[in-house]
Design a protein around this motif. Structure first.
Motif, mmCIF file in Angstrom:
data_model
loop_
_atom_site.group_PDB
_atom_site.id
_atom_site.type_symbol
_atom_site.label_atom_id
_atom_site.label_comp_id
_atom_site.label_asym_id
_atom_site.label_seq_id
_atom_site.Cartn_x
_atom_site.Cartn_y
_atom_site.Cartn_z
ATOM 1 N N SER A 158 0.585 -1.161 0.022
ATOM 2 C CA SER A 158 0.149 0.054 -0.055
ATOM 3 C C SER A 158 0.798 1.264 -0.052
ATOM 4 O O SER A 158 1.970 1.428 0.609
ATOM 5 N N VAL A 159 0.378 2.327 -0.791
ATOM 6 C CA VAL A 159 1.144 3.584 -1.109
ATOM 7 C C VAL A 159 0.359 4.588 -0.837
ATOM 8 O O VAL A 159 -1.065 4.537 -1.674
ATOM 9 N N LEU A 160 0.373 5.666 -0.172
ATOM 10 C CA LEU A 160 -0.485 6.925 0.097
ATOM 11 C C LEU A 160 -0.105 7.758 -0.934
ATOM 12 O O LEU A 160 1.261 8.215 -0.965
ATOM 13 N N LEU A 161 -0.919 8.416 -1.608
ATOM 14 C CA LEU A 161 -0.623 9.484 -2.678
ATOM 15 C C LEU A 161 -0.910 10.929 -1.983
ATOM 16 O O LEU A 161 -1.997 11.112 -1.215
ATOM 17 N N ARG B 63 3.608 13.067 -4.392
ATOM 18 C CA ARG B 63 4.500 12.288 -3.501
ATOM 19 C C ARG B 63 3.965 10.957 -3.220
ATOM 20 O O ARG B 63 2.426 10.872 -3.017
ATOM 21 N N ALA B 64 4.724 10.011 -3.074
ATOM 22 C CA ALA B 64 4.303 8.747 -2.552
ATOM 23 C C ALA B 64 4.857 8.501 -1.015
ATOM 24 O O ALA B 64 6.053 8.554 -0.783
ATOM 25 N N ALA C 184 9.001 10.429 6.581
ATOM 26 C CA ALA C 184 7.504 10.659 6.884
ATOM 27 C C ALA C 184 6.758 11.383 5.956
ATOM 28 O O ALA C 184 5.511 10.808 5.548
ATOM 29 N N GLU C 185 7.203 12.108 5.088
ATOM 30 C CA GLU C 185 6.628 13.288 4.159
ATOM 31 C C GLU C 185 6.634 12.531 2.965
ATOM 32 O O GLU C 185 5.961 13.075 2.109
ATOM 33 N N GLN D 40 -2.451 15.740 -12.932
ATOM 34 C CA GLN D 40 -2.262 17.053 -13.458
ATOM 35 C C GLN D 40 -0.816 17.550 -12.974
ATOM 36 O O GLN D 40 -0.397 18.548 -13.511
ATOM 37 N N SER D 41 -0.327 16.961 -12.061
ATOM 38 C CA SER D 41 0.995 17.339 -11.561
ATOM 39 C C SER D 41 2.125 16.888 -12.488
ATOM 40 O O SER D 41 3.263 17.348 -12.489
ATOM 41 N N GLY D 42 1.622 16.189 -13.651
ATOM 42 C CA GLY D 42 2.663 15.714 -14.772
ATOM 43 C C GLY D 42 3.393 14.338 -14.332
ATOM 44 O O GLY D 42 4.494 13.979 -14.896
ATOM 45 N N VAL D 43 2.959 13.669 -13.408
ATOM 46 C CA VAL D 43 3.541 12.485 -13.266
ATOM 47 C C VAL D 43 3.448 11.385 -14.320
ATOM 48 O O VAL D 43 2.224 11.254 -14.623
#
Length: 239
Positions: free
Chosen positions: A75-78, A87-88, A133-134, A196-199
């Protein structure tokens, strides 16, 4: 969160259910985008591999993890930071693999423990350091193809349209109550901001052979390094 174990259920099973299923779903129900995904570190950024169980997320991540850069297995929080960059935020460093994958990836099997009492999967120890953490800036999201439908003869990374990408990612978000309209609206907004961030976001198909994984890693690094999800189509050569 309250839990009660039935007689004979070991602690390892409870740990897995809590860390890898219940907590991600609880966070997702708060309206935050938690993907069913693995993540690896590429320099100071993170690449994320998305797909249901059995699609090869763990094996692909483990092949990067041999270099000590596996960040998460399930699991990964966006998130979007104050500058509008995606950020991941991985859950915790760890890997769960079938014995066959362990034999195919490692010459000498690393220390491993049982994940749950009803599966032969093993949890690897010493998976490496986690992310801050961030989290880390997102280098790319790769949606893995179903290995059981049309086995790929080559590595193929194809770009996805915005609408298709959002719907595919939405189906891979952890949720307790899929019919909650407010949560769904929040997830759609967040996923839209990520795109929209371009990832780079690409559909990834490749032959499911351990010998081809170095070429798959190179293709992932090329997309993540270029910042573009343009098509890559590469014939694999297995030693």
């Amino acid at each position: 969160i309250w839990g009660r174990a039935e007689a004979g259920v070991p602690w390892e099973t409870l740990r897995h259910l809590l860390l890898d299923l219940v907590l991600p779903a609880a966070v997702g129900q708060s309206g935050r985008a938690v993907l069913h995904a693995s993540a690896v570190r590429l320099g100071e950024r993170a690449a994320v591999f998305v797909g249901p169980s059995g699609f090869g997320k763990s094996t692909l991540a483990a092949s990067f993890g041999r270099e000590g850069i596996c960040l998460a297995d399930d699991s990964v929080l966006l998130a979007i930071d104050g500058r509008g960059a995606a950020r991941a935020i991985p859950s915790y460093p760890g890997l769960r693999l079938w014995p066959r994958s362990l034999r195919g990836l490692f010459r000498e099997s690393p220390p491993a423990q049982t994940v749950v009492h009803y599966s032969r999967k093993l949890r690897l120890s010493g998976a490496g350091p986690g992310a801050p953490a961030e989290g880390l800036p997102l280098a790319g999201i790769f949606l893995l193809n179903d290995p059981g439908q049309q086995p790929a003869a080559r590595i193929n990374l194809g770009q996805l349209s915005g609408k298709e990408a959002i719907m595919l990612l939405l189906r891979r978000c952890f949720l307790l109550e899929a019919g909650d309209a407010a949560v769904a609206a929040s997830l759609l907004r967040q996923l839209g901001e990520v795109l929209q961030s371009g990832v780079p976001l690409a559909r990834l198909a490749y032959p499911r052979r351990h010998g081809d994984l170095p070429a798959v890693r190179d293709a992932v690094r090329e997309i993540a390094g270029s910042g573009s999800a343009g098509r890559i189509d590469t014939r694999c050569r297995t030693e």
